[in-house]
Design a protein around this motif. Structure first.
Motif, PDB file in Angstrom:
ATOM      1  N   GLU A 185      67.032  24.688  51.941  1.00  0.00           N
ATOM      2  CA  GLU A 185      67.777  24.388  50.719  1.00  0.00           C
ATOM      3  C   GLU A 185      67.664  22.905  50.365  1.00  0.00           C
ATOM      4  O   GLU A 185      67.564  22.553  49.188  1.00  0.00           O
ATOM      5  CB  GLU A 185      69.245  24.776  50.879  1.00  0.00           C
ATOM      6  N   SER A 186      67.661  22.052  51.360  1.00  0.00           N
ATOM      7  CA  SER A 186      67.515  20.615  51.105  1.00  0.00           C
ATOM      8  C   SER A 186      66.142  20.301  50.537  1.00  0.00           C
ATOM      9  O   SER A 186      66.018  19.491  49.617  1.00  0.00           O
ATOM     10  CB  SER A 186      67.742  19.824  52.396  1.00  0.00           C
ATOM     11  N   TYR A 187      65.108  20.938  51.082  1.00  0.00           N
ATOM     12  CA  TYR A 187      63.762  20.766  50.533  1.00  0.00           C
ATOM     13  C   TYR A 187      63.706  21.251  49.090  1.00  0.00           C
ATOM     14  O   TYR A 187      63.088  20.617  48.234  1.00  0.00           O
ATOM     15  CB  TYR A 187      62.725  21.536  51.362  1.00  0.00           C
ATOM     16  N   PHE A 188      64.352  22.384  48.818  1.00  0.00           N
ATOM     17  CA  PHE A 188      64.336  22.953  47.470  1.00  0.00           C
ATOM     18  C   PHE A 188      64.982  21.989  46.476  1.00  0.00           C
ATOM     19  O   PHE A 188      64.399  21.683  45.433  1.00  0.00           O
ATOM     20  CB  PHE A 188      65.059  24.308  47.463  1.00  0.00           C
ATOM     21  N   TRP A 189      66.193  21.518  46.765  1.00  0.00           N
ATOM     22  CA  TRP A 189      66.896  20.658  45.811  1.00  0.00           C
ATOM     23  C   TRP A 189      66.246  19.278  45.692  1.00  0.00           C
ATOM     24  O   TRP A 189      66.236  18.692  44.610  1.00  0.00           O
ATOM     25  CB  TRP A 189      68.379  20.556  46.157  1.00  0.00           C
ATOM     26  N   GLY A 190      65.686  18.772  46.783  1.00  0.00           N
ATOM     27  CA  GLY A 190      64.930  17.516  46.688  1.00  0.00           C
ATOM     28  C   GLY A 190      63.705  17.676  45.799  1.00  0.00           C
ATOM     29  O   GLY A 190      63.389  16.805  44.981  1.00  0.00           O
ATOM     30  N   SER A 191      63.026  18.817  45.918  1.00  0.00           N
ATOM     31  CA  SER A 191      61.848  19.083  45.090  1.00  0.00           C
ATOM     32  C   SER A 191      62.225  19.342  43.641  1.00  0.00           C
ATOM     33  O   SER A 191      61.477  18.971  42.730  1.00  0.00           O
ATOM     34  CB  SER A 191      61.072  20.281  45.647  1.00  0.00           C
ATOM     35  N   ALA A 210      60.005  25.798  54.198  1.00  0.00           N
ATOM     36  CA  ALA A 210      60.207  24.493  53.555  1.00  0.00           C
ATOM     37  C   ALA A 210      59.111  24.234  52.527  1.00  0.00           C
ATOM     38  O   ALA A 210      59.386  23.797  51.400  1.00  0.00           O
ATOM     39  CB  ALA A 210      60.232  23.381  54.598  1.00  0.00           C
ATOM     40  N   ALA A 211      57.872  24.527  52.888  1.00  0.00           N
ATOM     41  CA  ALA A 211      56.761  24.344  51.953  1.00  0.00           C
ATOM     42  C   ALA A 211      56.885  25.310  50.775  1.00  0.00           C
ATOM     43  O   ALA A 211      56.622  24.944  49.620  1.00  0.00           O
ATOM     44  CB  ALA A 211      55.426  24.547  52.670  1.00  0.00           C
ATOM     45  N   GLY A 212      57.311  26.537  51.045  1.00  0.00           N
ATOM     46  CA  GLY A 212      57.505  27.507  49.978  1.00  0.00           C
ATOM     47  C   GLY A 212      58.634  27.114  49.039  1.00  0.00           C
ATOM     48  O   GLY A 212      58.532  27.302  47.822  1.00  0.00           O
ATOM     49  N   ALA A 213      59.704  26.548  49.587  1.00  0.00           N
ATOM     50  CA  ALA A 213      60.815  26.090  48.752  1.00  0.00           C
ATOM     51  C   ALA A 213      60.366  24.955  47.839  1.00  0.00           C
ATOM     52  O   ALA A 213      60.751  24.900  46.658  1.00  0.00           O
ATOM     53  CB  ALA A 213      61.984  25.635  49.619  1.00  0.00           C
ATOM     54  N   THR A 214      59.541  24.076  48.367  1.00  0.00           N
ATOM     55  CA  THR A 214      59.006  22.976  47.560  1.00  0.00           C
ATOM     56  C   THR A 214      58.137  23.516  46.423  1.00  0.00           C
ATOM     57  O   THR A 214      58.283  23.107  45.270  1.00  0.00           O
ATOM     58  CB  THR A 214      58.200  22.007  48.447  1.00  0.00           C
ATOM     59  N   ALA A 215      57.248  24.432  46.757  1.00  0.00           N
ATOM     60  CA  ALA A 215      56.366  25.008  45.733  1.00  0.00           C
ATOM     61  C   ALA A 215      57.160  25.787  44.685  1.00  0.00           C
ATOM     62  O   ALA A 215      56.874  25.697  43.481  1.00  0.00           O
ATOM     63  CB  ALA A 215      55.337  25.924  46.396  1.00  0.00           C
TER      64      ALA A 215
END
Length: 166
Positions: A60-66, A126-131
């Motif tokens: 979730e942190s990766y998602f919101w940062g991205s 994490a990579a998928g959340a970023t994408a």
């Protein structure tokens, strides 16, 4: 995490993004903006991740940062009349789960299958959340762009029709 540590994390993210921007031969005026985008993304990530978190909390942190990186990149692209990737690529650099990839390979080489699978799943999510975050923001930006373009076109056509009727 204290506010001083969060500020330091944002500055470190900005430094990493500025370095990548410089190495990528991005124009000097855009290096600053790329650094701001990267610093903001890492700040948001650091703000949202609990200490020692992994799995769902980390994802979730990766998602919101991205989301923050992609949104600011699209806004800057609109304002500066540049492609969003000029700000997006350096801005995402601090959010790449590189240590997770390293730890996954390290566990695989040492033969710890359970740890390898757990780390691989965490890193890939994490990579998928970023994408996913980048795809969502880019899609919304394109939809808004088309909406604005169609609205301008319809206004222009209405003005032409009014002029023809007079």
């Amino acid at each position: 995490m204290s506010w001083l540590n969060l500020l330091f994390a944002g500055i470190c993210g900005a430094g990493a993004s500025a370095t990548l921007s410089y190495c990528s031969n991005i124009s000097k005026k855009d290096i600053f903006w790329g650094a701001i985008v990267g610093g903001l993304g890492w700040f948001v990530y650091s703000l949202l991740i609990p200490q020692g978190a992994s799995g769902k909390a980390g994802t979730e942190s990766y998602f919101w940062g991205s989301i923050a990186v992609a949104l600011l990149s699209e806004i800057l692209a609109f304002l500066k009349k540049n492609p969003a990737t000029i700000y997006l690529i350096p801005g995402l650099l601090p959010l790449v789960p590189g240590s997770g990839m390293f730890q996954t390979m390290r566990a695989a080489v040492t033969g710890d299958l359970d740890k390898t699978l757990h780390l691989a799943f965490t890193t890939l999510t994490a990579a998928g959340a970023t994408a996913l975050a980048v795809a969502i923001i880019a899609s919304v930006a394109r939809l808004l762009e088309k909406f604005i373009e169609n609205r301008k076109l319809s206004t222009t056509l209405q003005n032409l029709n009014k002029r023809d009727l007079q």
